[in-house]
Design a protein around this motif. Structure first.
Motif, PDB file in Angstrom:
ATOM      1  N   GLY A   6       0.996  -1.156   0.010  1.00 33.52           N
ATOM      2  CA  GLY A   6      -0.094   0.030  -0.161  1.00 33.52           C
ATOM      3  C   GLY A   6       0.848   1.263  -0.069  1.00 33.52           C
ATOM      4  O   GLY A   6       1.990   1.212   0.519  1.00 33.52           O
ATOM      5  N   ALA A   7       0.368   2.290  -0.382  1.00 31.03           N
ATOM      6  CA  ALA A   7       1.111   3.726  -0.434  1.00 31.03           C
ATOM      7  C   ALA A   7       1.248   4.158   0.804  1.00 31.03           C
ATOM      8  O   ALA A   7       2.177   5.092   0.761  1.00 31.03           O
ATOM      9  CB  ALA A   7       0.500   4.691  -1.638  1.00 31.03           C
ATOM     10  N   ASP A   8       0.603   3.692   1.820  1.00 32.53           N
ATOM     11  CA  ASP A   8       0.708   4.308   3.207  1.00 32.53           C
ATOM     12  C   ASP A   8       2.101   3.767   3.946  1.00 32.53           C
ATOM     13  O   ASP A   8       2.352   4.488   4.641  1.00 32.53           O
ATOM     14  CB  ASP A   8      -0.414   3.765   4.076  1.00 32.53           C
ATOM     15  N   ARG A   9       2.703   3.111   3.058  1.00 34.77           N
ATOM     16  CA  ARG A   9       3.916   2.333   3.532  1.00 34.77           C
ATOM     17  C   ARG A   9       5.122   2.568   2.456  1.00 34.77           C
ATOM     18  O   ARG A   9       4.900   2.298   1.367  1.00 34.77           O
ATOM     19  CB  ARG A   9       4.072   0.739   3.940  1.00 34.77           C
ATOM     20  N   GLY A  10       6.056   3.088   2.786  1.00 35.84           N
ATOM     21  CA  GLY A  10       7.236   3.410   2.060  1.00 35.84           C
ATOM     22  C   GLY A  10       8.371   2.350   2.331  1.00 35.84           C
ATOM     23  O   GLY A  10       8.682   2.194   3.278  1.00 35.84           O
ATOM     24  N   MET A  11       9.325   2.040   1.458  1.00 38.40           N
ATOM     25  CA  MET A  11      10.180   0.936   1.902  1.00 38.40           C
ATOM     26  C   MET A  11      11.519   1.209   0.979  1.00 38.40           C
ATOM     27  O   MET A  11      11.617   1.534  -0.096  1.00 38.40           O
ATOM     28  CB  MET A  11       9.755  -0.487   1.250  1.00 38.40           C
ATOM     29  N   CYS A  29       9.132   9.593  -9.502  1.00 37.29           N
ATOM     30  CA  CYS A  29       7.964   9.839  -9.971  1.00 37.29           C
ATOM     31  C   CYS A  29       7.179   8.725 -10.099  1.00 37.29           C
ATOM     32  O   CYS A  29       5.956   8.580 -10.336  1.00 37.29           O
ATOM     33  CB  CYS A  29       7.790  10.671 -11.353  1.00 37.29           C
ATOM     34  N   PHE A  30       7.731   7.279 -10.131  1.00 41.42           N
ATOM     35  CA  PHE A  30       7.200   6.124 -10.768  1.00 41.42           C
ATOM     36  C   PHE A  30       5.797   5.742  -9.645  1.00 41.42           C
ATOM     37  O   PHE A  30       4.855   5.468 -10.218  1.00 41.42           O
ATOM     38  CB  PHE A  30       8.174   5.027 -10.098  1.00 41.42           C
ATOM     39  N   GLY A  31       6.108   5.877  -8.397  1.00 37.77           N
ATOM     40  CA  GLY A  31       4.804   5.516  -7.492  1.00 37.77           C
ATOM     41  C   GLY A  31       3.703   6.566  -7.810  1.00 37.77           C
ATOM     42  O   GLY A  31       2.513   6.214  -7.915  1.00 37.77           O
ATOM     43  N   LEU A  32       4.222   7.802  -7.862  1.00 32.59           N
ATOM     44  CA  LEU A  32       2.999   8.998  -8.161  1.00 32.59           C
ATOM     45  C   LEU A  32       2.489   8.699  -9.365  1.00 32.59           C
ATOM     46  O   LEU A  32       1.153   8.899  -9.306  1.00 32.59           O
ATOM     47  CB  LEU A  32       3.811  10.333  -8.236  1.00 32.59           C
ATOM     48  N   GLN A  33       3.064   8.382 -10.448  1.00 34.65           N
ATOM     49  CA  GLN A  33       2.623   8.032 -11.857  1.00 34.65           C
ATOM     50  C   GLN A  33       1.886   6.860 -11.716  1.00 34.65           C
ATOM     51  O   GLN A  33       0.317   7.007 -12.278  1.00 34.65           O
ATOM     52  CB  GLN A  33       3.759   7.689 -12.679  1.00 34.65           C
ATOM     53  N   VAL A  37      -1.266  10.336 -10.439  1.00 34.41           N
ATOM     54  CA  VAL A  37      -1.082  11.803 -10.042  1.00 34.41           C
ATOM     55  C   VAL A  37      -0.530  12.682 -11.217  1.00 34.41           C
ATOM     56  O   VAL A  37      -0.137  12.157 -12.191  1.00 34.41           O
ATOM     57  CB  VAL A  37       0.234  12.148  -8.983  1.00 34.41           C
ATOM     58  N   SER A  38      -1.045  13.850 -11.390  1.00 33.54           N
ATOM     59  CA  SER A  38      -0.948  14.592 -12.583  1.00 33.54           C
ATOM     60  C   SER A  38       0.526  14.754 -12.767  1.00 33.54           C
ATOM     61  O   SER A  38       1.523  14.851 -11.746  1.00 33.54           O
ATOM     62  CB  SER A  38      -1.504  16.233 -12.467  1.00 33.54           C
ATOM     63  N   LYS A  39       0.986  14.914 -14.064  1.00 35.63           N
ATOM     64  CA  LYS A  39       2.355  15.179 -14.240  1.00 35.63           C
ATOM     65  C   LYS A  39       3.239  16.421 -13.730  1.00 35.63           C
ATOM     66  O   LYS A  39       4.113  16.560 -13.111  1.00 35.63           O
ATOM     67  CB  LYS A  39       2.460  15.531 -16.007  1.00 35.63           C
ATOM     68  N   ALA A  40       2.201  17.608 -13.299  1.00 32.94           N
ATOM     69  CA  ALA A  40       2.742  18.659 -12.711  1.00 32.94           C
ATOM     70  C   ALA A  40       2.850  18.416 -11.304  1.00 32.94           C
ATOM     71  O   ALA A  40       3.954  18.877 -10.804  1.00 32.94           O
ATOM     72  CB  ALA A  40       1.838  19.886 -13.053  1.00 32.94           C
ATOM     73  N   ALA A  41       2.219  17.904 -10.645  1.00 31.38           N
ATOM     74  CA  ALA A  41       2.134  17.445  -9.328  1.00 31.38           C
ATOM     75  C   ALA A  41       3.383  16.531  -9.192  1.00 31.38           C
ATOM     76  O   ALA A  41       4.273  16.596  -8.214  1.00 31.38           O
ATOM     77  CB  ALA A  41       1.108  16.755  -8.708  1.00 31.38           C
ATOM     78  N   GLN A  42       3.671  15.666 -10.133  1.00 34.78           N
ATOM     79  CA  GLN A  42       4.879  14.683  -9.929  1.00 34.78           C
ATOM     80  C   GLN A  42       6.292  15.439 -10.128  1.00 34.78           C
ATOM     81  O   GLN A  42       7.303  15.388  -9.299  1.00 34.78           O
ATOM     82  CB  GLN A  42       4.710  13.558 -11.329  1.00 34.78           C
ATOM     83  N   ALA A  81       8.421  10.740  -1.579  1.00 25.53           N
ATOM     84  CA  ALA A  81       7.698  11.161  -2.633  1.00 25.53           C
ATOM     85  C   ALA A  81       6.008  10.866  -2.482  1.00 25.53           C
ATOM     86  O   ALA A  81       5.300  11.519  -2.808  1.00 25.53           O
ATOM     87  CB  ALA A  81       8.193  11.117  -3.959  1.00 25.53           C
ATOM     88  N   ASN A  82       5.910   9.679  -2.112  1.00 22.95           N
ATOM     89  CA  ASN A  82       4.589   9.107  -1.813  1.00 22.95           C
ATOM     90  C   ASN A  82       3.968   9.553  -0.876  1.00 22.95           C
ATOM     91  O   ASN A  82       2.584   9.127  -0.659  1.00 22.95           O
ATOM     92  CB  ASN A  82       4.632   7.695  -2.228  1.00 22.95           C
ATOM     93  N   ASP A  83       4.760  10.263   0.121  1.00 19.35           N
ATOM     94  CA  ASP A  83       4.252  10.615   1.299  1.00 19.35           C
ATOM     95  C   ASP A  83       3.459   9.624   2.284  1.00 19.35           C
ATOM     96  O   ASP A  83       2.486   9.436   2.554  1.00 19.35           O
ATOM     97  CB  ASP A  83       2.940  11.825   1.022  1.00 19.35           C
ATOM     98  N   PRO A  84       4.269   8.410   2.400  1.00 15.05           N
ATOM     99  CA  PRO A  84       3.784   7.328   3.264  1.00 15.05           C
ATOM    100  C   PRO A  84       3.535   7.887   4.753  1.00 15.05           C
ATOM    101  O   PRO A  84       4.310   8.660   5.204  1.00 15.05           O
ATOM    102  CB  PRO A  84       5.013   6.389   3.174  1.00 15.05           C
ATOM    103  N   LYS A  85       2.824   6.896   5.381  1.00 12.59           N
ATOM    104  CA  LYS A  85       2.566   7.171   6.759  1.00 12.59           C
ATOM    105  C   LYS A  85       3.766   6.869   7.579  1.00 12.59           C
ATOM    106  O   LYS A  85       4.254   7.481   8.790  1.00 12.59           O
ATOM    107  CB  LYS A  85       1.214   6.488   7.436  1.00 12.59           C
ATOM    108  N   ILE A  86       4.377   5.669   7.368  1.00 10.88           N
ATOM    109  CA  ILE A  86       5.574   4.982   7.733  1.00 10.88           C
ATOM    110  C   ILE A  86       6.455   4.510   6.736  1.00 10.88           C
ATOM    111  O   ILE A  86       6.330   4.093   5.586  1.00 10.88           O
ATOM    112  CB  ILE A  86       5.044   3.875   8.695  1.00 10.88           C
ATOM    113  N   LEU A  87       7.658   4.913   6.887  1.00 13.42           N
ATOM    114  CA  LEU A  87       8.911   4.385   6.060  1.00 13.42           C
ATOM    115  C   LEU A  87       9.654   3.374   6.795  1.00 13.42           C
ATOM    116  O   LEU A  87      10.139   3.428   7.862  1.00 13.42           O
ATOM    117  CB  LEU A  87       9.875   5.780   5.981  1.00 13.42           C
ATOM    118  N   LEU A  88       9.637   2.240   5.988  1.00 12.56           N
ATOM    119  CA  LEU A  88      10.309   0.854   6.278  1.00 12.56           C
ATOM    120  C   LEU A  88      11.751   0.923   5.926  1.00 12.56           C
ATOM    121  O   LEU A  88      11.751   1.003   4.520  1.00 12.56           O
ATOM    122  CB  LEU A  88       9.453  -0.021   6.271  1.00 12.56           C
ATOM    123  N   MET A  89      12.916   1.021   6.717  1.00 18.92           N
ATOM    124  CA  MET A  89      14.238   0.940   6.075  1.00 18.92           C
ATOM    125  C   MET A  89      14.980  -0.352   6.680  1.00 18.92           C
ATOM    126  O   MET A  89      15.060  -0.394   7.891  1.00 18.92           O
ATOM    127  CB  MET A  89      14.609   2.093   6.345  1.00 18.92           C
TER     128      MET A  89
END
Length: 189
Positions: A6-11, A29-33, A37-42, A81-89
């Protein structure tokens, strides 16, 4: 409840998981695309994070044209860039040389200090764990369960000089002893 990706988690992984056929900008931009998400916002998000991770001027470079640290900065920018709630590293700096690793730690801390995202950061490096964390969880050997949690109450912003302070060394001794005790029990059994 987690039932799948899900987009709520970044890895961010230890190995550089960039698409080799995409540029830095396209990777970010991959996840945004994918989410429509619009090209301008990307472009706006990509530009922001390219600046944030210090990759201005490398937007059109491919991963093979980047150092390991630059590739990992791209991976971090892509996740954020995907603005996840949590970033898993998962040991994201493990493959980097020591100097680049220290710079990446400071970069991630500065990003965290401005965004305050929740980050679950896995590392085997005690100094890195203490320097990066507000809380260190030490796991038991088998089965892997949280054995001890250690609060890290050093103020933010943090810089590299913290690592040589007596308070840091005392906390490092405590964490080292906890890990050593667990390791010794495993060896004895």
């Amino acid at each position: 409840r987690v039932e799948g990706p899900g987009a709520d988690r970044g890895m961010v992984f230890q190995s550089y998981t960039l698409f080799p056929w995409l540029t830095v900008e396209q990777n970010i931009c991959f996840g945004l695309q994918e989410r429509g998400v619009s090209k301008a916002a990307q472009k706006e998000r990509s530009d922001y994070f390219i600046h944030k991770v210090g990759l201005r001027g490398f937007e059109q470079h491919f991963p093979r044209q980047l150092s390991g640290g630059m590739q990992q900065r791209t991976a971090i920018a892509r996740a954020l860039a995907n603005d996840p709630k949590i970033l898993l590293m998962d040991e994201p700096f493990g493959a980097l040389d020591n100097q680049t690793r220290v710079m990446m730690q400071e970069l991630l801390l500065s990003i965290w200090e401005s965004s305050r995202k929740t980050v679950l950061f896995v590392t085997h490096d005690i100094d890195e764990a203490i320097f990066m964390a507000n809380k260190v969880a030490i796991f038991s050997a088998r089965p892997g369960r949280i054995k001890t949690e250690v609060a890290v109450n050093f103020p933010h912003p943090r810089d590299y000089t913290l690592k040589t302070s007596p308070e840091f060394m005392a906390l490092k001794a405590l964490v080292t002893e906890e890990i050593r005790t667990e390791t010794m029990q495993t060896i004895e059994h």
